[in-house]
Write an enzyme that holds these catalytic residues in place. Structure first.
Site, short mmCIF file in Angstrom:
data_model
loop_
_atom_site.label_atom_id
_atom_site.label_comp_id
_atom_site.label_asym_id
_atom_site.label_seq_id
_atom_site.Cartn_x
_atom_site.Cartn_y
_atom_site.Cartn_z
N GLY A 251 0.84 -1.19 0.00
CA GLY A 251 0.00 0.00 0.00
C GLY A 251 0.87 1.24 0.00
N SER A 252 0.32 2.31 0.56
CA SER A 252 1.03 3.59 0.50
C SER A 252 2.19 3.63 1.48
CB SER A 252 0.05 4.71 0.83
OG SER A 252 -0.48 4.51 2.13
N THR A 253 3.17 4.46 1.19
CA THR A 253 4.34 4.62 2.07
C THR A 253 3.89 5.16 3.42
OG1 THR A 253 5.85 4.87 0.24
CG2 THR A 253 6.54 5.86 2.31
N GLU A 254 2.93 6.07 3.37
CA GLU A 254 2.41 6.67 4.60
C GLU A 254 1.85 5.60 5.55
OE1 GLU A 254 -0.81 9.04 3.31
OE2 GLU A 254 -1.37 9.66 5.32
N GLY A 256 2.42 2.40 5.32
CA GLY A 256 3.52 1.47 5.61
C GLY A 256 4.28 1.88 6.86
N GLU A 273 5.61 -3.40 0.81
CA GLU A 273 5.80 -3.03 -0.60
C GLU A 273 4.99 -1.76 -0.79
OE1 GLU A 273 4.88 -2.23 -4.04
OE2 GLU A 273 4.04 -4.25 -4.35
N CYS A 307 1.93 0.82 -8.27
CA CYS A 307 3.05 1.40 -7.51
C CYS A 307 4.31 1.53 -8.36
CB CYS A 307 3.31 0.59 -6.26
SG CYS A 307 3.22 -1.17 -6.56
N GLU A 404 3.45 10.69 -5.56
CA GLU A 404 2.74 9.63 -6.27
C GLU A 404 1.31 10.09 -6.55
OE1 GLU A 404 2.31 5.96 -4.06
OE2 GLU A 404 2.89 4.83 -5.85
P1 ADP Z 1 -3.89 3.50 -0.89
O1 ADP Z 1 -3.29 4.80 -0.44
O2 ADP Z 1 -3.28 2.92 -2.08
O3 ADP Z 1 -5.39 3.50 -0.84
P2 ADP Z 1 -3.50 2.42 1.67
O4 ADP Z 1 -2.08 2.33 2.08
O5 ADP Z 1 -4.36 3.48 2.28
O6 ADP Z 1 -3.48 2.44 0.13
O7 ADP Z 1 -4.24 1.06 1.89
C1 ADP Z 1 -3.69 -0.21 1.61
C2 ADP Z 1 -4.28 -1.20 2.60
O8 ADP Z 1 -3.91 -0.77 3.91
C3 ADP Z 1 -5.79 -1.30 2.61
O9 ADP Z 1 -6.16 -2.65 2.87
C4 ADP Z 1 -6.19 -0.43 3.78
O10 ADP Z 1 -7.40 -0.78 4.37
C5 ADP Z 1 -5.05 -0.69 4.74
N1 ADP Z 1 -4.82 0.37 5.75
C6 ADP Z 1 -5.07 1.69 5.65
N2 ADP Z 1 -4.74 2.34 6.79
C7 ADP Z 1 -4.27 1.40 7.64
C8 ADP Z 1 -3.75 1.43 8.98
N3 ADP Z 1 -3.67 2.55 9.66
N4 ADP Z 1 -3.33 0.26 9.51
C9 ADP Z 1 -3.40 -0.89 8.82
N5 ADP Z 1 -3.88 -0.98 7.56
C10 ADP Z 1 -4.31 0.14 6.98
#
Ligand code: ADP
Length: 500
Positions: A251-254, A256, A273, A307, A404
């Site tokens: 998912g997002s770096t933030e 992560g 990742e 990504c 991004e």
């Molecule tokens: P994007 O920015 O691509 O939408 P995210 O990183 O927000 O991706 O989300 C990727 C996954 O991480 C999703 O399954 C989302 O529900 C989950 N997610 C989002 N926030 C959190 C968090 N604080 N803790 C754990 N998982 C999260």
């Protein structure tokens, strides 16, 4: 207040596939211990079709209480040896069976993926085939996970065992739900782990259908558990759970970074990742035709919501006019359109949030002084459609070149020579992927070495094979998925000393 049942017919836009319609009509519950159960809270959330903004289904909204239950069940399955203690040949059979079932249901899975994510159906079909391949690849690994005998003192016998990590929490994104399910579940199971997987709230459907197929393949109850729900609740509960041994996240770096912090409580093994802003470097001696068509695919595949998308297109100065002219003409043929149409290449974006985000970056690009030579405007109407956009006059330090966007938006940036291309290409906090286009073999290898990225493509883009590692340098992640590298992620090593 209970939400009204969605009108499936309205949402599916003429899809007549009986398995898809049957699946959509079934309740969308959580998979815990081999059973489909509603969330303890009784809550559900809507999942929509991004091509027409209609509700496809109501999905159980799992949260911490459900994660706790799933972890209990998974722990029991693990400790009782239901999965780690069955022989590797038998584990392989289960994984091969899952691959077969994915292929047998390929059409249904691809349509569901397109309905829920908006990706072009041709791409969804490729993703389904790729997922089956990933299961097959890791089925092969179950019988090849070796320990070693070590050159110990003659009075001792020392060897290593490669053992599973245990209970894995796997959090996946919305951009390639079926592929991400396979990348996470296949190696975890191959190595003898059990899993609690959370699909993204935007795209829960195919993970649920795959959960049904995992049960149909005969995988014991409690080995694969699926919790649908939101990131801040269900996802966070997984990341911080004291009885989960490993967390794997895409998912997002933030987010992560949040996962990494949350995992500290019990020092989970963590693999991440994350995002990217990948440089696609075009030298003047590149083959124009393939560089143009593949670069378009590089930033427009899945509407740029990938990504590793090649969104910073570096073009050698003298070649810029020729290349940009050809890229613009070629890309203008691909308007965002109905993703169920087999001729479509660019579908809608996944969600309203993503749509607003991409729109705001198109405006930002203009404000920063870049020129949209293609696209850049978004027409209103139903569905989150954004046509591919190309900006010239971009400097690598502009926000549209550094952040991004996750939409079909390319920033064209000129460079002087090899050195300049590498310096600018590496000038980013990310390091997921990169590409170089040239006919000069020695330059291709030199630049491939110099670019700081987990994957470098030479005269191609977006090629991904389960045999080869995928993951990021810098803030694009920690660890490598796919290939033999995922075996490292999902095993731990024990050293055994025997006094002779
Ligand atoms: P994007 O920015 O691509 O939408 P995210 O990183 O927000 O991706 O989300 C990727 C996954 O991480 C999703 O399954 C989302 O529900 C989950 N997610 C989002 N926030 C959190 C968090 N604080 N803790 C754990 N998982 C999260």
């Amino acid at each position: 207040m209970a939400a009204a049942a969605p009108s499936i017919e309205k949402a599916v836009r003429g899809v007549t596939s009986a398995p898809v319609l049957d699946f959509l009509k079934r309740p969308k519950n959580l998979l815990i211990g081999g059973k489909w159960v509603p969330a303890k809270s009784g809550k559900t959330f809507e999942t929509i079709n991004p091509a027409n903004e209609e509700v496809l289904a109501l999905v159980a909204e799992g949260d911490k209480a459900d994660v706790d239950e799933a972890v209990k069940v998974a722990r029991k399955a693990y400790e009782e040896g239901k999965w780690p203690n069955i022989g590797p040949h038998q584990r392989a059979r289960y994984l091969f069976k899952i691959a077969e079932l994915i292929e047998a249901h390929a059409d249904e899975l691809a349509i569901l993926e397109t309905l829920n994510n908006g990706m072009a159906i041709s791409l969804a079909r490729g993703m389904v085939a790729g997922a089956a391949e990933v299961f097959r690849y890791y089925a092969g690994w179950t019988t090849k996970i070796y320990g070693e005998t070590n050159p110990s003192d003659p009075s001792m016998f020392n060897y290593t065992l490669r053992e599973p990590v245990g209970v894995c929490g796997q959090i996946i994104p919305w951009n390639g739900p079926i592929a991400m399910f396979a990348w996470k579940i296949a190696p975890a199971l191959a190595c003898g782990n059990v899993s609690i997987l959370k699909p993204a709230e935007q795209t829960p459907l195919t993970a649920l259908r795959l959960g049904e197929l995992v049960l149909e393949a005969g995988v014991p109850d409690g080995v694969v558990n699926i919790i649908t729900g939101f990131g801040e609740t269900a996802g966070a509960a997984i990341a911080s759970h004291p009885d989960i041994d490993k967390v794997a996240f895409t998912g997002s770096t933030e987010v992560g970074k949040l996962i990494l912090q949350a995992s500290a409580g019990n020092l989970k093994r963590v693999s991440l990742e994350l995002g990217g802003k990948s440089p696609n470097v075009i030298f003047a001696d590149a083959d124009l035709e393939s560089a143009v068509s593949t670069s378009m695919f590089g930033f427009c595949m899945l509407s740029g919501q990938v990504c590793c998308a090649g969104t910073r297109v570096f073009v050698q100065q003298d070649f810029q006019d020729t290349f940009v002219d050809a890229l613009t003409r070629y890309t203008s043929k691909f308007k965002a359109s109905d993703p169920l149409d087999p001729k479509t290449t660019v579908g809608p974006l996944v969600s309203r949030e993503q749509f607003e985000r991409v729109k705001s970056y198109l405006e930002l690009g203009k404000k920063e002084g870049a020129t949209p030579v293609l696209g850049g405007e978004v027409t209103s109407g139903k569905g989150y459609f954004v046509d591919p956009a190309i900006f010239t006059g971009v400097k690598n330090n502009m926000r549209i070149a550094q952040e991004e966007i996750f939409g079909p938006v390319a920033a064209i940036i000129p460079f002087k020579d090899e050195n300049d291309a590498v310096l600018q290409g590496n000038d980013t906090t990310y390091g997921l992927a990169a590409a170089v286009w040239t006919k000069d073999v020695s330059r291709a290898h030199k630049v491939a070495r110099a670019l700081k990225a987990g994957t470098v493509w030479v005269n191609c883009y977006n090629n991904i094979d389960p045999i080869s590692p995928f993951g990021g340098y810098k803030q694009s992640g920690i660890g490598r998925e796919l290939g033999k590298y995922a075996i490292d992620l999902y095993t731990q090593i024990k050293s055994v000393y025997v006094k002779l």
